[in-house]
Design a protein around this motif. Structure first.
Motif, PDB file in Angstrom:
ATOM      1  N   ALA A 250       0.847  -1.215   0.154  1.00  0.00           N
ATOM      2  CA  ALA A 250       0.003   0.182  -0.065  1.00  0.00           C
ATOM      3  C   ALA A 250       0.849   1.341   0.038  1.00  0.00           C
ATOM      4  O   ALA A 250       0.583   2.224  -0.735  1.00  0.00           O
ATOM      5  N   LEU A 251       1.959   1.303   0.676  1.00  0.00           N
ATOM      6  CA  LEU A 251       2.667   2.459   0.934  1.00  0.00           C
ATOM      7  C   LEU A 251       3.451   2.693  -0.185  1.00  0.00           C
ATOM      8  O   LEU A 251       3.582   3.978  -0.853  1.00  0.00           O
ATOM      9  N   ILE A 252       4.004   1.756  -0.969  1.00  0.00           N
ATOM     10  CA  ILE A 252       4.793   1.949  -2.141  1.00  0.00           C
ATOM     11  C   ILE A 252       3.979   2.223  -3.405  1.00  0.00           C
ATOM     12  O   ILE A 252       4.076   3.225  -4.023  1.00  0.00           O
ATOM     13  N   LEU A 253       2.857   1.707  -3.430  1.00  0.00           N
ATOM     14  CA  LEU A 253       1.831   1.988  -4.383  1.00  0.00           C
ATOM     15  C   LEU A 253       1.595   3.666  -4.168  1.00  0.00           C
ATOM     16  O   LEU A 253       1.358   4.422  -5.228  1.00  0.00           O
ATOM     17  N   LEU A 254       1.226   3.816  -3.020  1.00  0.00           N
ATOM     18  CA  LEU A 254       0.495   5.273  -2.685  1.00  0.00           C
ATOM     19  C   LEU A 254       1.767   6.280  -3.217  1.00  0.00           C
ATOM     20  O   LEU A 254       1.499   7.239  -3.848  1.00  0.00           O
ATOM     21  N   ALA A 255       3.121   5.926  -3.095  1.00  0.00           N
ATOM     22  CA  ALA A 255       4.197   6.710  -3.285  1.00  0.00           C
ATOM     23  C   ALA A 255       4.517   6.738  -4.829  1.00  0.00           C
ATOM     24  O   ALA A 255       4.480   7.867  -5.399  1.00  0.00           O
ATOM     25  N   LEU A 256       3.907   5.581  -5.402  1.00  0.00           N
ATOM     26  CA  LEU A 256       4.228   5.864  -6.917  1.00  0.00           C
ATOM     27  C   LEU A 256       3.003   6.557  -7.597  1.00  0.00           C
ATOM     28  O   LEU A 256       3.072   6.634  -8.719  1.00  0.00           O
ATOM     29  N   VAL A 257       1.883   6.684  -6.841  1.00  0.00           N
ATOM     30  CA  VAL A 257       0.867   7.707  -7.352  1.00  0.00           C
ATOM     31  C   VAL A 257       1.386   9.038  -7.333  1.00  0.00           C
ATOM     32  O   VAL A 257       1.141   9.906  -8.433  1.00  0.00           O
ATOM     33  N   TYR A 258       2.323   9.536  -6.455  1.00  0.00           N
ATOM     34  CA  TYR A 258       2.905  10.782  -6.503  1.00  0.00           C
ATOM     35  C   TYR A 258       4.310  10.909  -7.348  1.00  0.00           C
ATOM     36  O   TYR A 258       4.778  12.125  -7.427  1.00  0.00           O
ATOM     37  N   GLY A 386      -3.580  14.310  -0.608  1.00  0.00           N
ATOM     38  CA  GLY A 386      -2.841  13.435  -1.130  1.00  0.00           C
ATOM     39  C   GLY A 386      -1.616  13.364  -0.535  1.00  0.00           C
ATOM     40  O   GLY A 386      -1.101  12.480  -0.016  1.00  0.00           O
ATOM     41  N   TYR A 387      -0.595  14.454  -0.455  1.00  0.00           N
ATOM     42  CA  TYR A 387       0.713  14.365   0.065  1.00  0.00           C
ATOM     43  C   TYR A 387       0.443  14.433   1.550  1.00  0.00           C
ATOM     44  O   TYR A 387       1.563  13.674   2.242  1.00  0.00           O
ATOM     45  N   LEU A 388      -0.373  14.988   2.288  1.00  0.00           N
ATOM     46  CA  LEU A 388      -0.634  14.973   3.768  1.00  0.00           C
ATOM     47  C   LEU A 388      -0.662  13.165   3.957  1.00  0.00           C
ATOM     48  O   LEU A 388      -0.148  12.704   4.966  1.00  0.00           O
ATOM     49  N   THR A 389      -1.610  12.719   3.237  1.00  0.00           N
ATOM     50  CA  THR A 389      -1.706  11.099   3.518  1.00  0.00           C
ATOM     51  C   THR A 389      -0.591  10.562   3.344  1.00  0.00           C
ATOM     52  O   THR A 389      -0.017   9.669   4.140  1.00  0.00           O
ATOM     53  N   LEU A 390       0.256  10.795   2.189  1.00  0.00           N
ATOM     54  CA  LEU A 390       1.607  10.115   2.173  1.00  0.00           C
ATOM     55  C   LEU A 390       2.591  10.379   3.177  1.00  0.00           C
ATOM     56  O   LEU A 390       3.274   9.568   3.646  1.00  0.00           O
ATOM     57  N   ILE A 391       2.490  11.698   3.505  1.00  0.00           N
ATOM     58  CA  ILE A 391       3.581  12.126   4.736  1.00  0.00           C
ATOM     59  C   ILE A 391       3.089  11.194   5.982  1.00  0.00           C
ATOM     60  O   ILE A 391       4.022  10.535   6.709  1.00  0.00           O
ATOM     61  N   LEU A 392       1.866  11.103   6.425  1.00  0.00           N
ATOM     62  CA  LEU A 392       1.305  10.502   7.556  1.00  0.00           C
ATOM     63  C   LEU A 392       1.770   9.036   7.382  1.00  0.00           C
ATOM     64  O   LEU A 392       2.100   8.226   8.424  1.00  0.00           O
ATOM     65  N   VAL A 431      11.090  13.799  -0.467  1.00  0.00           N
ATOM     66  CA  VAL A 431      12.363  14.737  -0.282  1.00  0.00           C
ATOM     67  C   VAL A 431      12.378  15.350  -1.860  1.00  0.00           C
ATOM     68  O   VAL A 431      12.470  16.651  -1.526  1.00  0.00           O
ATOM     69  N   ILE A 432      12.181  14.807  -2.838  1.00  0.00           N
ATOM     70  CA  ILE A 432      12.167  15.552  -4.069  1.00  0.00           C
ATOM     71  C   ILE A 432      10.969  16.815  -4.080  1.00  0.00           C
ATOM     72  O   ILE A 432      11.212  17.887  -4.413  1.00  0.00           O
ATOM     73  N   LYS A 433       9.802  16.276  -3.709  1.00  0.00           N
ATOM     74  CA  LYS A 433       8.516  17.306  -3.466  1.00  0.00           C
ATOM     75  C   LYS A 433       9.217  18.600  -2.607  1.00  0.00           C
ATOM     76  O   LYS A 433       8.713  19.604  -2.994  1.00  0.00           O
ATOM     77  N   PHE A 434       9.750  18.057  -1.483  1.00  0.00           N
ATOM     78  CA  PHE A 434      10.060  19.243  -0.626  1.00  0.00           C
ATOM     79  C   PHE A 434      11.133  20.194  -1.314  1.00  0.00           C
ATOM     80  O   PHE A 434      10.867  21.351  -0.988  1.00  0.00           O
ATOM     81  N   ILE A 435      11.884  19.581  -2.217  1.00  0.00           N
ATOM     82  CA  ILE A 435      12.903  20.445  -2.759  1.00  0.00           C
ATOM     83  C   ILE A 435      12.090  21.399  -3.975  1.00  0.00           C
ATOM     84  O   ILE A 435      12.442  22.514  -4.115  1.00  0.00           O
ATOM     85  N   LEU A 436      11.089  20.913  -4.451  1.00  0.00           N
ATOM     86  CA  LEU A 436      10.484  21.346  -5.522  1.00  0.00           C
ATOM     87  C   LEU A 436       9.523  22.407  -4.968  1.00  0.00           C
ATOM     88  O   LEU A 436       9.152  23.297  -6.044  1.00  0.00           O
ATOM     89  N   ILE A 437       9.119  22.268  -3.808  1.00  0.00           N
ATOM     90  CA  ILE A 437       8.234  23.520  -3.392  1.00  0.00           C
ATOM     91  C   ILE A 437       8.771  24.548  -2.613  1.00  0.00           C
ATOM     92  O   ILE A 437       8.582  25.572  -2.035  1.00  0.00           O
ATOM     93  N   MET A 438      10.184  24.503  -2.638  1.00  0.00           N
ATOM     94  CA  MET A 438      11.003  25.521  -2.243  1.00  0.00           C
ATOM     95  C   MET A 438      10.823  26.895  -2.981  1.00  0.00           C
ATOM     96  O   MET A 438      10.870  26.585  -4.349  1.00  0.00           O
TER      97      MET A 438
END
Lengths: 469, 469, 469
Positions: A250-258, A386-392, A431-438
């Motif tokens: 579930a976690l890997i698939l959720l990450a693959l969504v983003y 969606g990202y909040l879900t992934l973070i949690l 991590v990449i997302k975090f860089i992208l929203i800087m």
């Protein structure tokens, strides 16, 4: 001429119900349709090659030769395979100005260069060809089953003819959906041949992930203890190991969504434009993100129930009881550890909140709900939530590891715990997302997504002003 | 004249696919739309102020001056901000009889007195103005994403022009929704600017409730024991306290769903008529009852999982084990109390049944499900089942209190248990509702709701008979 | 003549908003509709028998006699009961060519031989009769409530008149749904009178099953121990017994979803044709399979929560603690039994997987989801996944029985455990289905379902070739 044309078509279809509909072809679908038409108060005339020889037809229907039958009605339903359309060329004069409804399906997707209905329109140019009924099964027509989809996709170039057929569809208790002109026919013909095309990639991917982690966990938790401690842990295959494999999947698939989203953003930053097409695999990946997410939700749901069931398992009760008895006999002290309570509770709490948001995301992706929200709301839910879900969910897994995260004791045959592997993709995406929203990078990305280009093909682009949308 | 008009519009849009569509404006949306149109087999002509200087356009599209471009096509899509519509007044003659599609959006809701499309229709009275495409994002158009809503809201006064644009929308793989005449344009323009307008009140209300009860419980369960017993109970913040705050919020929100109904009934009884408008706050409250209920369901769902997770918490296992060990060492007797079993089981059972009905209510409020039920069925579910849910959930909380309900031992710093506060609104609603359904009052209320008035404005009202609906 | 007709109807309804709509009848619905029309910018003229005496009308509306009012508007909304339609025969000349909207409902389903709207069309043959608004309540109109279904079912023979009324419906903020010609009126009139017609059989059936198994379990688990061991087990009524009754009901209902399918297949095999109609009870049964399945899912959901709640029950905790204490005091050994672990875990795991598939089936039966899938996908989900669910749930129950399945100790007063009774129908269905999918039988069945007959009415049937669908 407008006027003649109007007269040729019946204005009000059902003004008197004993209207005649002609059905060419006496196969199963033709008969079922004729039966249904008779039931709904129409007169039915079958057209057949050998009218004397046709049997099994619903009682009350007339059987005539093709040309005789066609003359009796303004609506001719063609329940004949495309390969046998040729005989229609002899009837061109009789069919002129009539409504010709093509119900045929093919055996394969895109079997012919043009759709059956378009081919028919070329064969009989004087008729108003309408595509309809091919999405309905003979069985559903006959049994009057409400279970299956009752939607009849209809298309055609002549809007009055289309309207008449849509009224006919309604009269049969089905729901017509106007799909526009006859170019839509090839889509309509492909439609009933599909079997979850968008679900295949998510399904196979999750199957591969499940099988890989199943073997991984069997090696670590069944074979390893058997080899070194001669313990029979096979009963773990029923609950313990699924409850490790499912959350990981579930976690890997959720990450693959983003993941495709951040890959696309990196590509756009690298190319400095949004007007390059993405590679095909990325396009396909982005189109099945919803399905990936729903499969992930399924696994998360299984994980939740497998977890909640823990205290009623025989093994868990047996172990807890033995521990308690051993302590009672030894009269050992059992001090309370606040940090353990914090770890245990926050790990569980993060998981619950993550699952809750995941369920909200799932509900929002129901067609009827997503049709109610606008683009801005949809982006808010699917991107922010969606990202909040992934973070949690990632935090849930990290805290699960807790103190023992990188302890070498956890290695068995040099294999780390499975959940450590599960964290690789989610953490990378975050991590990449975090860089992208800087701010600096986010600003460039926004500009690119609003049409700005780093290396425009000619330098005058700055001239076309802010007036255009 | 009817006939000239008919000739001016293409009858069958897609009869040959190389139809030309003109796009005014070469901004991001204009280019994305042009790109999509080219993909779907249309010829695209861009109209631009400086045709020589326009860059970045999709290959295959022609760029001409506005007037030249307009002459090439019957359909002109206006991808230009409202502030720059003025130049169209020079093209009035060329645009006469053509279809002018306005895709513009504003920055704020109701920014201008009239909608952009109506303003356009005044500017170019000879053109058939159609509002469309403003609910679709350029990004969605380009990436072909199926994730976002594919619905294109279309409105316009000329039905043939509207039909043509709806066919165009379908040809691009999107779903047109006819919204009627051009007066609908202001709604369509406001639509993409909204961010869950009906969810704001429920969201802020539940946030306030959550924060209040969070502090209340922290005072009673973390600070109080720390001050008097020097216990570190902070770990309760992760699960124990949320699992007190969430059910309380859920119960209060659920009661607030039914409170406006009883207030409205009391107002009607007091005023003796149903033809007085309710005060604004009550109207707004009644309109967001569904959202209130769904937020309450969310909290109830969280409460259920937080509760089911109890036995796998470290703290709970530790406490149970210690109790057992202490008893085993002391060899104390532990008699079975039937009344405790009854209290515990019926409390849990009421909660489960209440949650089950709550979920059924939630499913019924899904758009696709509520569209399937008629007014009578909807009232039955939302009113009868809704009150049953409220009764079960209130009873669940009352039984939870059980014996210790009003015991003074429960007070800490004069603060009663949080669940006692949570019961105030639900019990009030249930008591008032119980009074309202007593035959004498119910009968008066029914009469008022069927149009009867206690003090009609003139006394002849009894004369108009029973013939009218 | 086409032209005169076009002129008689307003082409663009809302071009200027101060259009006049006439409402006949000043009852509650008439007034509410008039009020709403005024709110939305229309002018409203009421037609009344005693115009001087009509009170309570929304301010801003004019009240005239029927004939005067009718002359003022092209659209006349008839808010009058069918029994009082007679007066319209005096107005035939004035109503000629006008749009007459019938909003009336009856008290019973199929109260009159023809629908009210069709009766009206016979009374005033010159008017364009449209059925609309009958599915909307006066309360919903007035309070502007979004909660209830906002769909207005519209039908009528004249498409331009229908289009005008659909625009009017949209202008009032409601959603018109075109239901075709006036023959649909009787369905539209019956629609608001129904109260879940398809849910009755599943509801009563499940009630009967629940009550039967409730008594059965009470006898075995409350009365029997009371009689023989003087134990007070009444507290079991709250959770233990419901958690026995609900899964049994769920399993039987789920099996009953698939039973009509195998009965139908056996009938077809026996009769050697698919063109015999099924008996009425079988038809009705097949039509409410979806509802049966959803009720079963509801019981399964309850069973899951009742099960997950087990470890937090007072009784369970008390019993576990006592067992542990007794063992600790006796210092008895408590060896681990792998077979018990296997039985317990696989029983739970089968149940979880079955429930998961059941939830997937439930989600797929949501209208918006089932509308997205084609016939082939729907059959795959509902048939393949459905049988898999039934197999898993039956296996779950079988493994639950485990070793003690047919042990005579389980009998109390010669009554076997309730779950053994629950297995009869599911096992029967699965065994018959297993026989039916054996190649030889399956092939015959497929042929029959494709139209083949064992004893065709005449022997020439083989002649009509493979060309027809």
């Amino acid at each position: 001429m407008e006027k003649t044309y109007t007269d040729a078509l019946p204005l009000t279809l059902h003004s008197e119900k004993q209207e005649i509909v002609c059905v060419f072809g006496t196969g199963d679908f033709g008969r079922s349709l004729g039966f249904k038409l008779l039931q709904c108060g129409y007169s039915v005339v079958f057209g057949s090659r050998n009218p004397q020889m046709s049997s099994l037809l619903p009682s009350g229907a007339e059987v005539l030769s093709y040309s005789e039958a066609a003359q009796k009605s303004d609506i001719i339903i063609l329940a004949i395979h495309r390969e046998h359309f040729d005989f229609l060329s002899e009837l061109i004069d009789i069919l002129n100005g009539k409504i010709l409804v093509d119900v045929s399906n093919n055996l394969k997707i895109n079997q012919y260069p043009e759709s059956n209905a378009e081919y028919l329109a070329q064969l009989v140019p004087g008729a108003h060809v309408i595509k309809a009924f091919n999405t309905i099964s003979a069985w559903a027509l006959q049994s009057g089953s409400l279970d299956a989809s009752r939607q009849v996709l209809v298309c055609g170039n002549n809007s009055k003819a289309k309207q008449n057929i849509m009224d006919l569809v309604r009269a049969l208790g089905l729901t017509p959906l106007d799909q526009g002109s006859l170019v839509a026919a090839s889509d309509i013909e492909n439609y009933p041949l599909q079997l979850f095309p968008m679900w295949r990639f998510p399904f196979y991917l999750s199957a591969v992930l499940c099988i890989f982690f199943l073997f991984y966990c069997v090696i670590r938790e069944v074979i390893y203890p058997y080899v070194y401690q001669k313990e029979d842990n096979t009963f773990r295959l029923a609950i313990s190991i699924p409850n490790r494999v499912f959350p990981i999947t579930a976690l890997i698939l959720l990450a693959l969504v983003y993941l495709p989203g951040v890959i696309a953003a990196m590509l756009q930053l690298y190319q400095g434009t949004k007007y390059h097409r993405f590679p095909g695999w990325l396009d396909h990946w982005m189109l099945c993100r919803k399905q990936l997410g729903l499969v992930a939700l399924g696994f998360a749901f299984l994980h939740v129930i497998y977890t909640l069931v823990i205290p009623i398992r025989y093994y868990v009760r047996w172990r807890l009881r033995n521990l308690t008895i051993a302590q009672a006999i030894d009269k050992k002290d059992n001090p309370f550890s606040t940090s353990s309570a914090w770890l245990s509770d926050s790990y569980v709490s993060l998981g619950i909140l993550g699952f809750f948001l995941f369920v909200v995301l799932g509900i929002t992706s129901l067609p009827s709900v997503s049709n109610m929200v606008n683009w801005r709301e949809f982006r808010f839910v699917q991107s922010k939530l969606g990202y909040l879900t992934l973070i949690l969910c990632t935090a849930h897994t990290l805290v699960y590891g807790g103190k023992k995260f990188l302890s070498p004791l956890i290695l068995r045959w040099y294999l780390p715990s499975a959940y450590i592997l599960a964290l690789i993709i989610p953490c990378t995406v975050l991590v990449i997302k975090f860089i992208l929203i800087m701010p600096c990078i986010d600003k460039t990305l926004m500009q690119i997504r609003q049409g700005w280009e780093r290396n425009p093909r000619n330098s005058k682009s700055t001239l076309h002003g802010k007036s255009d949308i």
